[in-house]
Scaffold this active site. Structure first.
Site, PDB file in Angstrom:
ATOM      1  N   ASP A   1      -9.370  -6.449   2.111  1.00 17.08           N
ATOM      2  CA  ASP A   1      -8.111  -6.743   1.843  1.00 17.08           C
ATOM      3  C   ASP A   1      -7.957  -8.256   2.182  1.00 17.08           C
ATOM      4  OD1 ASP A   1      -7.161  -4.319   0.702  1.00 17.08           O
ATOM      5  OD2 ASP A   1      -6.538  -3.445   2.766  1.00 17.08           O
TER       6      ASP A   1
ATOM      7  N   ASP B   1      -4.777  -3.477   4.850  1.00 14.63           N
ATOM      8  CA  ASP B   1      -5.213  -2.906   6.234  1.00 14.63           C
ATOM      9  C   ASP B   1      -6.675  -3.101   6.465  1.00 14.63           C
ATOM     10  OD1 ASP B   1      -5.789  -0.969   4.449  1.00 14.63           O
ATOM     11  OD2 ASP B   1      -4.420   0.512   5.242  1.00 14.63           O
TER      12      ASP B   1
ATOM     13  N   ASP C   1       0.924  -1.195  -0.067  1.00 13.91           N
ATOM     14  CA  ASP C   1       0.103  -0.036  -0.002  1.00 13.91           C
ATOM     15  C   ASP C   1       0.938   1.179  -0.058  1.00 13.91           C
ATOM     16  OD1 ASP C   1      -2.504  -1.235   0.242  1.00 13.91           O
ATOM     17  OD2 ASP C   1      -2.593  -1.136   2.282  1.00 13.91           O
TER      18      ASP C   1
HETATM   19  P1  ATP Z   1      -3.673   3.139   0.202  1.00 14.42           P
HETATM   20  O1  ATP Z   1      -4.421   2.252  -0.389  1.00 14.42           O
HETATM   21  O2  ATP Z   1      -2.193   3.356  -0.352  1.00 14.42           O
HETATM   22  O3  ATP Z   1      -3.625   3.003   1.336  1.00 14.42           O
HETATM   23  P2  ATP Z   1      -5.336   5.467   0.018  1.00 14.42           P
HETATM   24  O4  ATP Z   1      -5.492   5.941   1.438  1.00 14.42           O
HETATM   25  O5  ATP Z   1      -5.418   6.624  -1.003  1.00 14.42           O
HETATM   26  O6  ATP Z   1      -4.222   4.791  -0.179  1.00 14.42           O
HETATM   27  P3  ATP Z   1      -8.185   4.540   0.336  1.00 14.42           P
HETATM   28  O7  ATP Z   1      -8.273   4.601   1.740  1.00 14.42           O
HETATM   29  O8  ATP Z   1      -8.813   3.254  -0.302  1.00 14.42           O
HETATM   30  O9  ATP Z   1      -6.408   4.471  -0.229  1.00 14.42           O
HETATM   31  O10 ATP Z   1      -8.703   5.873  -0.369  1.00 14.42           O
HETATM   32  C1  ATP Z   1      -9.084   5.787  -1.621  1.00 14.42           C
HETATM   33  C2  ATP Z   1      -9.444   7.310  -1.967  1.00 14.42           C
HETATM   34  O11 ATP Z   1     -10.645   7.724  -1.248  1.00 14.42           O
HETATM   35  C3  ATP Z   1      -8.386   8.322  -1.642  1.00 14.42           C
HETATM   36  O12 ATP Z   1      -7.552   8.549  -2.680  1.00 14.42           O
HETATM   37  C4  ATP Z   1      -9.368   9.598  -1.308  1.00 14.42           C
HETATM   38  O13 ATP Z   1      -9.487  10.151  -2.469  1.00 14.42           O
HETATM   39  C5  ATP Z   1     -10.455   9.038  -0.857  1.00 14.42           C
HETATM   40  N1  ATP Z   1     -10.264   9.135   0.715  1.00 14.42           N
HETATM   41  C6  ATP Z   1      -9.426   8.503   1.615  1.00 14.42           C
HETATM   42  N2  ATP Z   1      -9.789   8.664   2.711  1.00 14.42           N
HETATM   43  C7  ATP Z   1     -11.099   9.264   2.818  1.00 14.42           C
HETATM   44  C8  ATP Z   1     -11.859   9.753   3.888  1.00 14.42           C
HETATM   45  N3  ATP Z   1     -11.709   9.570   5.027  1.00 14.42           N
HETATM   46  N4  ATP Z   1     -13.066  10.456   3.519  1.00 14.42           N
HETATM   47  C9  ATP Z   1     -13.364  10.444   2.243  1.00 14.42           C
HETATM   48  N5  ATP Z   1     -12.606  10.284   1.164  1.00 14.42           N
HETATM   49  C10 ATP Z   1     -11.317   9.502   1.455  1.00 14.42           C
END
Ligand code: ATP
Length: 904
Positions: free
Chosen positions: A651, A647, A348
């Protein structure tokens, strides 16, 4: 609401566990009645004094482990192994033949062997179980009006617990709030489909599996959000009562130990046949049946590597504790070996490769870009040039605060976020503009919500603001912009959407490596619920928030090390392609010109195309968790050994499918941790690289031990067979052989388990999983040393006899040849390729302690009358020692030369 009147006594539940007080049927109570009974407040949770008092009364929230197999049974099981049974049989027949001393020693040695195995196994099990426990599960609670994260062991009855998707329920809870909350209760009911949860009271007699207003300890939440009050902890929970928790003993077998167990069965067969052969040859030559039987016993005890199983377990256990010191907790022992063969690590981005310390750097609202100053989570810093924020910008910050579940906290003059760092950053930037989230959240309370999840990629909350209802959206731009029809201008007026401009600004922010979040709103007719409008078109676009999340410094170095070790690192992220690529370049994961594959493109590929794509591409963006499973499978189809991090709840399938599933200890959900083979205590990518290095080291040490131990067994076997075939007296007796095998395995061979990792382990490619434990060169080395042992011990034995020495003296010389050659060869085995001098003569002190102990033992065996009598040995002179050491040094040099020749 099916409420019960206050004051009505709820029907008691039947007594289910010995000693348990009559329980209250919490599911029959209305939520506020349940809270009243527990003197708990849904709004504020419990206060400090009350918590301390309850902790004193109820103790910690832990389920006492079910007692495992008793020590007597575990010791007895040590004897039920084919190799040991052969020894016992040999001892028994020896006793029947009236050889009491021999029989006694054989039994004694078998017992010592069993005790060593028993103690070491117990230690390894305890160490693994302690490590498993060290991955504590954390819960979010409401205490004294504040949200807090704490270890689930700290919960007391009456605590208010906040649940989210991926949480393992930490205690029995009476739910009072549930939004799309679904649980898998298989741990308790055996039912593996998800059940929906709510907060309403239920009729008496509702079965456990149907109590939708309860959440039971050990079950997991797979979607939604909710809150409940703790009604039972520890052994008082339903899970605790039925005590279905399996005893804590972890499984100590791995593919390698299984392979070795198979190998020893074959060895046993070979030894059996060889024993028959020597017996037949001896009888044919006219030897006595008694002598031939003793020779067969000698062969059996000599050729059986008694110390092997214990040594393997210990080496693995030492590896596990070394990994733990480097912040990687092994949950399943086979992972230790697999790590050494890992060819691809899929990681990730957020929090693993990056710091997960979000700071808003730039805002875009009302057609204007505004820079934000300050660093970390401290709310000091200006927005733009410090002018009051108004219009779209103010609306953007307000939405960020209201559509938010995080909290800011100052502890020791240091600002911290409780909850999602992305959301924490939004609270910080709002404070920089003078907007305090606590005031705003009280002023405009949340009426409804659609929680964030990685599949949906946005979150929505509903609020009433100055008489009008608004749903605030925040999330990925790709999800919100296509649904927007208008936007707010600098003054907050609704104007025509400037679609292209917004996309261009977002791309610009992403290209700088910023994580971009879009904010939008929807005016909602008060008659409609959020569920009904959640997917409506017609959003008003409010703004963009760009935040930095710098790459971890240690991760950059770790990626480089992986590359030299022939391991490909791939980034799989939910974030935007441009942001992902920018961060991947900073980390060295993607080179200039290398492509990114997005989740949408990935979905369009068939399995064959995906196999090609995963080979070429190192950065996967906007990937949905479900797609991770396809990625793992595609990589595995290419023959890769895949380590994959994760996480979230979704997943879990990919973590299970991967050869090494890795969960995050800090930011990971309980579901992910349960599915994983390994948990990172600080979520840092560098720990994966460290674990791979340790994994390679452990495997090397196992191979070193095997390479060291087998020549002794082969050599002893050869000596016996050669003596019989040549019609000579046995140069070593069964007892002497047992002595050699037991003492050298424990004091010499085992010391290899403490061998530090060799420097070059991360400079060579991963070990293909199908390669045999001993490759051809090592097999040859085994043969070479076995033959040297045969020649040295048999040769000197015959020489001593020819010099007129007694049989006991000649045997003592032969025996000492074995031990001295083994001690010398131990130094050869400290590295499979380098010489002992190159690895550092004193880099593993354990080897020297072992050699010292062995020297004392051999001294006693040779000169102590009692041991002379027991083992039929006799004191020898300086001349003999010189001969023995000459053989030892010769063997050391021959192996050294063989190594060097092979290297060249
Ligand atoms: P990774 O997969 O590497 O952990 P990530 O945190 O970007 O990365 P996700 O948590 O799946 O992955 O988030 C995907 C997308 O959703 C983000 O790029 C963001 O645009 C949006 N996002 C992330 N956190 C929030 C939140 N708390 N509220 C609203 N949108 C969110």
């Amino acid at each position: 609401m099916g409420r019960q009147r206050k004051g009505d006594l709820p029907p008691p539940l039947p007594e289910t566990a010995k000693g348990a007080v009559q329980s209250i049927a919490w599911h029959c109570l209305a939520a506020d009645e349940a809270a009243a009974r527990l003197a708990a407040s849904f709004e504020d949770g419990l206060g400090e004094d009350e918590i301390a008092r309850r902790r004193a009364t109820h103790g910690e929230n832990r389920i006492s482990p079910k007692p495992g197999k008793g020590p007597v049974l575990r010791l007895a099981l040590q004897f039920v192994q084919p190799l040991v049974l052969v020894l016992l049989l040999a001892g028994l027949v020896t006793a029947i033949l009236g050889e009491w001393v021999d029989a006694g020693v054989i039994f004694g040695v078998t017992l010592i062997n069993a005790v060593i195995g028993f103690v070491q196994e117990g230690r390894a099990e305890n160490a693994l179980a302690a490590l498993a426990r060290s991955v504590t599960s954390e819960v979010t609670v409401l205490r004294g009006g504040c949200k807090q994260r704490l270890s689930s062991t700290q919960l007391v009855p009456g605590d208010v617990v906040l649940l989210a998707a991926g949480d393992k329920v930490p205690a029995d809870l009476r739910l009072f709030r549930a939004k799309d909350l679904q649980a898998i209760e298989a741990a308790l009911t055996g039912e593996s489909t998800a059940v929906a949860k709510h907060g309403e009271a239920l009729p008496e007699g509702t079965l456990l599996a149907e109590r939708a207003n309860m959440a039971y300890a050990g079950t997991v939440m797979i979607s939604g959000q909710g809150a409940g009050v703790v009604v039972a902890i520890g052994d008082r929970t339903e899970t605790g009562r039925i005590s279905r928790l399996i005893a804590a003993a972890p499984d100590l077998t791995t593919p390698l130990t299984r392979k070795m167990a198979e190998f020893s069965n074959w060895l046993l067969l070979a030894i059996g046949l060889l024993a028959l052969f020597t017996f037949a040859v001896g009888m044919w030559r006219g030897e006595s049946a008694f002598d031939m039987f003793m020779a067969a016993v000698a062969l059996a005890v000599g050729a059986i590597p008694e110390g092997l199983p214990a040594a393997m377990t210990i080496t693995l256990a030492i590896g596990v504790s070394r990994m733990a010191r480097r912040r990687a907790i092994i949950r399943k022992l086979p992972a230790v070996e697999t790590l050494g063969s890992t060819t691809v690590i899929c990681s990730d981005k957020t929090g693993t490769l990056t710091e997960n310390q979000m700071t808003v750097r730039e805002l875009y609202a009302g057609g204007m870009r505004t820079a934000v100053a300050g660093s970390g989570y401290s709310p000091n810093g200006r927005i733009g040039d410090g002018q009051p924020v108004t219009g779209a910008l103010r609306e953007c910050l307000l939405a960020g605060v209201l559509c938010n579940d995080a909290a800011l906290r100052k502890s020791n003059r240091h600002w911290e976020v409780v909850g999602d760092p992305t959301e924490g950053a939004l609270l910080v930037v709002a404070r920089k503009a003078g907007l305090d989230e606590r005031t705003l959240q009280k002023l405009f309370p949340r009426l409804d919500e659609i929680p964030f999840d990685s599949m949906r990629q946005y979150m929505v909350t509903l609020h009433e603001i100055e008489g009008a209802r608004f749903a605030y959206f925040k999330g990925a731009l790709e999800k919100l912009l296509p649904r927007s029809l208008a936007m707010l201008d600098g003054d907050g007026a609704v104007v025509e959407l400037r679609h292209d401009e917004i996309e261009q600004v977002a791309r610009g922010m992403a290209a700088e490596g910023l994580r971009v979040l879009a904010v939008a709103r929807l005016a909602v007719d008060s008659a409609r619920s959020l569920d009904a409008v959640g997917s409506d078109e017609g959003l008003q676009f409010v703004g963009l928030v760009g935040m930095v999340d710098p790459p971890r410094a240690k991760a950059i170095a770790a990626v480089r090390t992986c590359h030299t070790a022939g391991i490909v690192v791939k980034m799989i992220t939910g974030d935007h392609a441009v942001t992902a690529l920018s961060i991947a370049r900073q980390l060295g994961i993607a080179k200039i010109g290398q492509p990114v594959l997005t989740g949408r493109e990935l979905a369009a590929l068939d399995d064959e195309e995906l196999r090609h794509a995963v080979h070429r591409v190192n950065v996967f963006a906007r990937v949905e968790p479900e797609q991770k499973l396809r990625l793992v499978r595609a990589l595995q189809a290419n023959g890769e050994v895949v380590a994959m991090t994760g996480d979230g709840v979704n997943d879990a399938p990919a973590l299970k499918q991967a050869d090494i599933g890795i969960a995050m200890g800090l930011g990971g959900t309980e579901v992910a941790k349960d599915a994983a083979d390994m948990v990172l205590t600080d979520d840092d990518f560098a720990a994966i690289e460290a674990a791979v290095e340790e994994g390679r080291g452990v495997y090397d040490n196992l191979v070193k031990f095997i390479t060291w131990t087998l020549p002794t067994n082969f050599g002893e076997g050869l000596v016996i067979v050669a003596a019989i075939v040549a019609g000579a007296t046995l140069p070593i007796t069964p007892l002497q052989i047992l002595w050699i095998n037991m003492t050298t395995a424990v004091f010499l061979g085992l010391m290899l388990a403490f061998e530090p990792i060799e420097q070059h382990v991360m400079h060579r490619p991963p070990r293909p999983p199908a390669t045999p434990i001993l490759d051809a060169p090592l097999v040859w080395r085994n043969v070479l040393v076995s033959v040297l042992l045969l020649a040295g011990s048999f040769g000197l034995f015959l020489f001593e006899l020819a010099q007129g020495h007694s049989l006991a003296e000649a045997r003592t010389v032969a025996l000492n040849v074995f031990v001295v050659v083994q001690a010398m060869y131990l130094f050869n085995c400290r590295s499979l390729t380098l010489s002992a001098l190159r690895v550092g003569l004193f880099s593993n002190p354990a080897v020297w302690y072992g050699v010292l102990i062995m020297a004392v033992l051999q001294g006693l065996l040779t000169y102590l009358p009692l041991l002379n009598r027991l083992f039929a040995t006799a004191p020898i002179g300086a001349q003999e020692w010189i001969e023995i050491f000459a053989v030892g040094i010769l063997a050391y040099l021959v192996v050294g030369i063989e190594k060097r020749l092979r290297k060249n």
